[in-house]
Design a protein around this motif. Structure first.
Motif, PDB file in Angstrom:
ATOM      1  N   GLU A 124      45.511  17.962  33.268  1.00  0.00           N
ATOM      2  CA  GLU A 124      46.790  17.356  32.934  1.00  0.00           C
ATOM      3  C   GLU A 124      46.522  16.293  31.885  1.00  0.00           C
ATOM      4  O   GLU A 124      45.781  15.332  32.129  1.00  0.00           O
ATOM      5  CB  GLU A 124      47.425  16.732  34.173  1.00  0.00           C
ATOM      6  N   LEU A 125      47.081  16.492  30.706  1.00  0.00           N
ATOM      7  CA  LEU A 125      46.852  15.574  29.592  1.00  0.00           C
ATOM      8  C   LEU A 125      47.819  14.396  29.655  1.00  0.00           C
ATOM      9  O   LEU A 125      48.940  14.534  30.142  1.00  0.00           O
ATOM     10  CB  LEU A 125      47.034  16.302  28.256  1.00  0.00           C
ATOM     11  N   ASP A 126      47.401  13.250  29.140  1.00  0.00           N
ATOM     12  CA  ASP A 126      48.270  12.077  29.086  1.00  0.00           C
ATOM     13  C   ASP A 126      49.349  12.201  28.027  1.00  0.00           C
ATOM     14  O   ASP A 126      50.261  11.383  27.979  1.00  0.00           O
ATOM     15  CB  ASP A 126      47.442  10.801  28.840  1.00  0.00           C
ATOM     16  N   ALA A 127      49.253  13.180  27.164  1.00  0.00           N
ATOM     17  CA  ALA A 127      50.281  13.439  26.150  1.00  0.00           C
ATOM     18  C   ALA A 127      50.579  14.927  26.177  1.00  0.00           C
ATOM     19  O   ALA A 127      49.688  15.737  26.423  1.00  0.00           O
ATOM     20  CB  ALA A 127      49.793  13.023  24.768  1.00  0.00           C
ATOM     21  N   ARG A 128      51.805  15.304  25.913  1.00  0.00           N
ATOM     22  CA  ARG A 128      52.166  16.719  25.958  1.00  0.00           C
ATOM     23  C   ARG A 128      52.580  17.276  24.609  1.00  0.00           C
ATOM     24  O   ARG A 128      52.480  18.462  24.366  1.00  0.00           O
ATOM     25  CB  ARG A 128      53.295  16.939  26.953  1.00  0.00           C
ATOM     26  N   ASP A 156      51.569  13.951  19.506  1.00  0.00           N
ATOM     27  CA  ASP A 156      50.932  12.812  20.179  1.00  0.00           C
ATOM     28  C   ASP A 156      49.412  12.847  20.118  1.00  0.00           C
ATOM     29  O   ASP A 156      48.757  11.887  20.497  1.00  0.00           O
ATOM     30  CB  ASP A 156      51.359  12.753  21.655  1.00  0.00           C
ATOM     31  N   PHE A 157      48.856  13.955  19.670  1.00  0.00           N
ATOM     32  CA  PHE A 157      47.400  14.079  19.642  1.00  0.00           C
ATOM     33  C   PHE A 157      46.841  13.500  18.352  1.00  0.00           C
ATOM     34  O   PHE A 157      47.461  13.561  17.296  1.00  0.00           O
ATOM     35  CB  PHE A 157      46.977  15.539  19.797  1.00  0.00           C
ATOM     36  N   ASP A 158      45.641  12.955  18.470  1.00  0.00           N
ATOM     37  CA  ASP A 158      44.938  12.366  17.328  1.00  0.00           C
ATOM     38  C   ASP A 158      43.602  13.090  17.223  1.00  0.00           C
ATOM     39  O   ASP A 158      42.775  12.991  18.115  1.00  0.00           O
ATOM     40  CB  ASP A 158      44.741  10.866  17.564  1.00  0.00           C
ATOM     41  N   PHE A 159      43.397  13.832  16.156  1.00  0.00           N
ATOM     42  CA  PHE A 159      42.169  14.608  15.994  1.00  0.00           C
ATOM     43  C   PHE A 159      41.043  13.666  15.580  1.00  0.00           C
ATOM     44  O   PHE A 159      40.620  13.615  14.426  1.00  0.00           O
ATOM     45  CB  PHE A 159      42.370  15.726  14.981  1.00  0.00           C
ATOM     46  N   VAL A 160      40.534  12.948  16.566  1.00  0.00           N
ATOM     47  CA  VAL A 160      39.609  11.842  16.370  1.00  0.00           C
ATOM     48  C   VAL A 160      38.339  12.249  15.631  1.00  0.00           C
ATOM     49  O   VAL A 160      37.940  11.612  14.664  1.00  0.00           O
ATOM     50  CB  VAL A 160      39.257  11.203  17.745  1.00  0.00           C
TER      51      VAL A 160
END
Length: 155
Positions: free
Chosen positions: A88-92, A96-100
């Motif tokens: 379960e991700l903290d963002a859906r 919201d994702f950051d390709f770090v």
């Protein structure tokens, strides 16, 4: 002879519509689940959380182990044990994702049917077991594969 085994971990995450998150790695030809190879001394849950933070810039909660697969040789000639968990991700939302770390070029949610066509055949097998689309292997959640031919005895 050295023991060259690797353990890879991958996470299956769903959105509110039951679609699966896939990532498009810059170094692979096919889409994949978020995850990667464990580092020395790292446990599977901690390693999967680290990999998801590195790839997507979010934390996650690691849930049930859903499939186990084994490969006799990867691209570097090492044996690999592949573990797939529900997460379960903290963002859906993909926004919201950051390709770090730059390994991932894009992410998207896909229906299970579509996702199965976008990944490698080996990942397709793992996803089918993880999603309950095929019966588990002979040892519970192990992906069914033909056994390798027995080596001749040197007696």
């Amino acid at each position: 002879m050295t023991n060259r085994k690797k353990v890879s971990v991958g996470g299956i995450s769903f959105d509110g519509e039951g679609r699966i998150l896939l990532v498009n790695p810059s170094y692979k030809d096919r889409w994949d689940l978020p995850g990667g190879i464990l580092e020395a001394g790292e446990d599977p849950v901690g390693g999967l959380r680290r990999e998801i933070r590195e790839e997507l810039g979010v934390d996650c909660r690691v849930g049930q182990l859903r499939s186990v697969d084994y490969g006799a040789s990867d691209w570097e000639g090492a044996e690999v044990l592949m573990l797939t968990f529900f997460v379960e991700l903290d963002a859906r939302s993909p926004q919201d994702f950051d390709f770090v770390d730059g390994e991932i070029t894009e992410v998207a949610y896909h229906t299970p049917e579509t996702a199965l066509t976008m990944v490698t055949p080996r990942m397709t097998d793992r996803l089918k077991v993880a999603l309950g689309l095929v019966p588990d292997g002979g040892h519970g959640i192990l992906v069914r594969r033909p056994l390798p031919a027995a080596e001749p005895s040197h007696r």
